[in-house]
Design an enzyme around this catalytic site. Structure first.
Site, mmCIF file in Angstrom:
data_model
loop_
_atom_site.group_PDB
_atom_site.id
_atom_site.type_symbol
_atom_site.label_atom_id
_atom_site.label_comp_id
_atom_site.label_asym_id
_atom_site.label_seq_id
_atom_site.Cartn_x
_atom_site.Cartn_y
_atom_site.Cartn_z
ATOM 1 N N GLY A 8 89.307 -21.343 -18.914
ATOM 2 C CA GLY A 8 88.016 -21.097 -18.297
ATOM 3 C C GLY A 8 87.796 -19.623 -18.017
ATOM 4 O O GLY A 8 88.696 -18.791 -18.159
ATOM 5 N N ASP B 30 87.243 -18.096 -15.116
ATOM 6 C CA ASP B 30 87.897 -17.555 -13.923
ATOM 7 C C ASP B 30 89.305 -17.050 -14.217
ATOM 8 O O ASP B 30 89.667 -15.929 -13.868
ATOM 9 C CB ASP B 30 87.953 -18.626 -12.816
ATOM 10 C CG ASP B 30 86.583 -19.002 -12.306
ATOM 11 O OD1 ASP B 30 85.676 -18.145 -12.326
ATOM 12 O OD2 ASP B 30 86.398 -20.159 -11.883
ATOM 13 N N SER B 31 90.103 -17.888 -14.859
ATOM 14 C CA SER B 31 91.479 -17.481 -15.142
ATOM 15 C C SER B 31 91.532 -16.381 -16.196
ATOM 16 O O SER B 31 92.439 -15.538 -16.191
ATOM 17 C CB SER B 31 92.315 -18.687 -15.588
ATOM 18 O OG SER B 31 91.780 -19.290 -16.752
ATOM 19 N N CYS C 4 97.931 -31.343 -7.935
ATOM 20 C CA CYS C 4 98.212 -30.531 -9.121
ATOM 21 C C CYS C 4 98.598 -29.111 -8.717
ATOM 22 O O CYS C 4 99.562 -28.541 -9.238
ATOM 23 C CB CYS C 4 96.989 -30.517 -10.038
ATOM 24 S SG CYS C 4 97.256 -29.670 -11.613
ATOM 25 N N CYS D 283 90.318 -34.269 -14.544
ATOM 26 C CA CYS D 283 90.562 -34.014 -15.964
ATOM 27 C C CYS D 283 91.062 -35.226 -16.734
ATOM 28 O O CYS D 283 90.840 -35.335 -17.931
ATOM 29 C CB CYS D 283 91.528 -32.844 -16.125
ATOM 30 S SG CYS D 283 93.184 -33.122 -15.443
#
Length: 362
Positions: free
Chosen positions: A23, A25-26, A111, A207
């Site tokens: 994504g 952001d990362s 997670c 997900c």
């Protein structure tokens, strides 16, 4: 509990592992770190191959490809780690078991806690990294007693609720470059750098759930769909249901009940008896919550007067928190509606995250 003692002077950070989900952001996280002069290693986790092409998912299929393209654009090393087995055991099985117990689990917190800040952190150390960076919108601030976790500057994007289970030791090793930025600014940076995912939509769904989450639960735990009674607070049977996994605290729609003088809401779920208790909306109000598995990121004394969030999208309310032998007791100064076992309750003092725990009962 004693305050966190001051950490020794940290060695200079030179190599950082950036968790890259594919994504924006990362990806910007990795780019900002590289711009600051760090040696950046991108690591992407393959968590669930079944989501290869589903819009809104993460850490699978096209997302891995996008992460690799960004890494190539930045000229940094990139590794893909197969964590499917760990993810299934630590997150999916926990999610299924929670719903089977009549709870409302939050797999994203698990997670972060077990996979990203547990297993991935170990891999980062194995790669010789001095720190692990993620694209979460939170801030890590050096305090008098060690690293502190604070809310992100962009209140609309703040993700501190989902990181309450981060330990102090983990926080010492973590970095969050986006904590002082807004989402529009992050996309602007991505566009300036020519990153392929600058306009990529955010992942929003769980997900590993492709449609109805109950189908996942039934597939992995068939007996969780056991039918039972819908009863009122006096125990009178009002109807039947097809399994407690179809209900959450505060739910109004889908009860299959009609002809009542006022709307009915789910007040409690008794998985052992396969029973769903319903009642009027005002019966959802609660002021006292018992928490289990509490994680403290600051001195618990600070939580005697604080604010608490019982859902990620709820506004915090004033609260008093007291440590107990098995967790904590939270007294809310204003009643909250629909507090559900399996959700988290997180404590704040101004912008600092003091800690939090899992709601056991209210």
């Amino acid at each position: 509990m004693m305050p966190h003692s001051p950490a020794p002077a940290a060695k200079p950070v030179k190599r950082i592992v950036a968790a890259m989900s594919g994504g924006v952001d990362s990806s910007v996280t990795a780019a900002l770190l590289q711009r600051e002069g760090y040696e950046v290693i991108g690591v992407t986790l393959q968590l669930y191959s079944g989501m290869a092409d589903r819009k809104g998912a993460c850490c699978a299929g096209k997302d891995i490809y996008d992460a690799r393209r960004v890494a190539d654009k930045l000229g940094i090393a990139h590794y893909v780690l197969d964590y499917e087995d760990r993810f299934r055991t630590s997150v999916i099985d926990d999610f299924v078991a929670g719903y089977a117990r009549g709870e409302t689990p939050i797999p994203c917190i698990r997670c972060n806690e077990r996979v990203k800040f547990g297993d991935l952190m170990k891999s980062a150390r194995d790669l010789g990294a001095d720190a692990l960076a993620t694209g979460h919108y939170v801030r890590r601030i050096a305090g008098a007693n060690g690293a502190e976790l604070h809310t992100g500057v962009d209140a609309a994007r703040d993700q501190s609720y989902f990181l309450f289970a981060t330990t102090r030791e983990q926080l010492d090793y973590l970095r969050f470059p986006l904590g002082g930025l807004s989402k529009p600014k992050v996309r602007e940076i991505a566009a300036e750098l020519g990153l392929v995912n600058a306009k990529k939509p955010d992942s929003q769904d769980i997900c590993f759930v492709t449609g109805d989450y109950t189908e996942v639960v039934k597939r992995l735990k068939p007996d969780a769909g056991r039918p039972g009674d819908i009863v009122d607070t006096a125990g009178r049977v009002l109807g039947r249901h097809d399994g407690v996994i179809n209900f959450t605290i505060g739910q109004r729609k889908g009860l299959g009940l009609s002809g009542n003088a006022a709307p009915l809401f789910v007040l409690a779920i008794d998985a052992e008896r396969a029973q769903v208790v319903v009642g009027p909306r005002e019966a959802l109000q609660t002021r006292r919550i018992h928490l289990k598995d509490v994680n403290w990121l600051a001195d618990p004394e600070l939580a005697r007067e604080c604010v608490a969030k019982v859902r990620s999208m709820r506004a915090p309310v004033a609260a008093h928190v007291a440590v107990t032998p098995d967790g904590a007791e939270v007294e809310l100064l204003e009643p909250e509606m629909g507090v559900a076992p399996g959700q988290a309750c997180v404590f704040y003092k101004d912008t600092q995250v003091l800690g939090g725990g899992w709601i056991a009962k209210s």
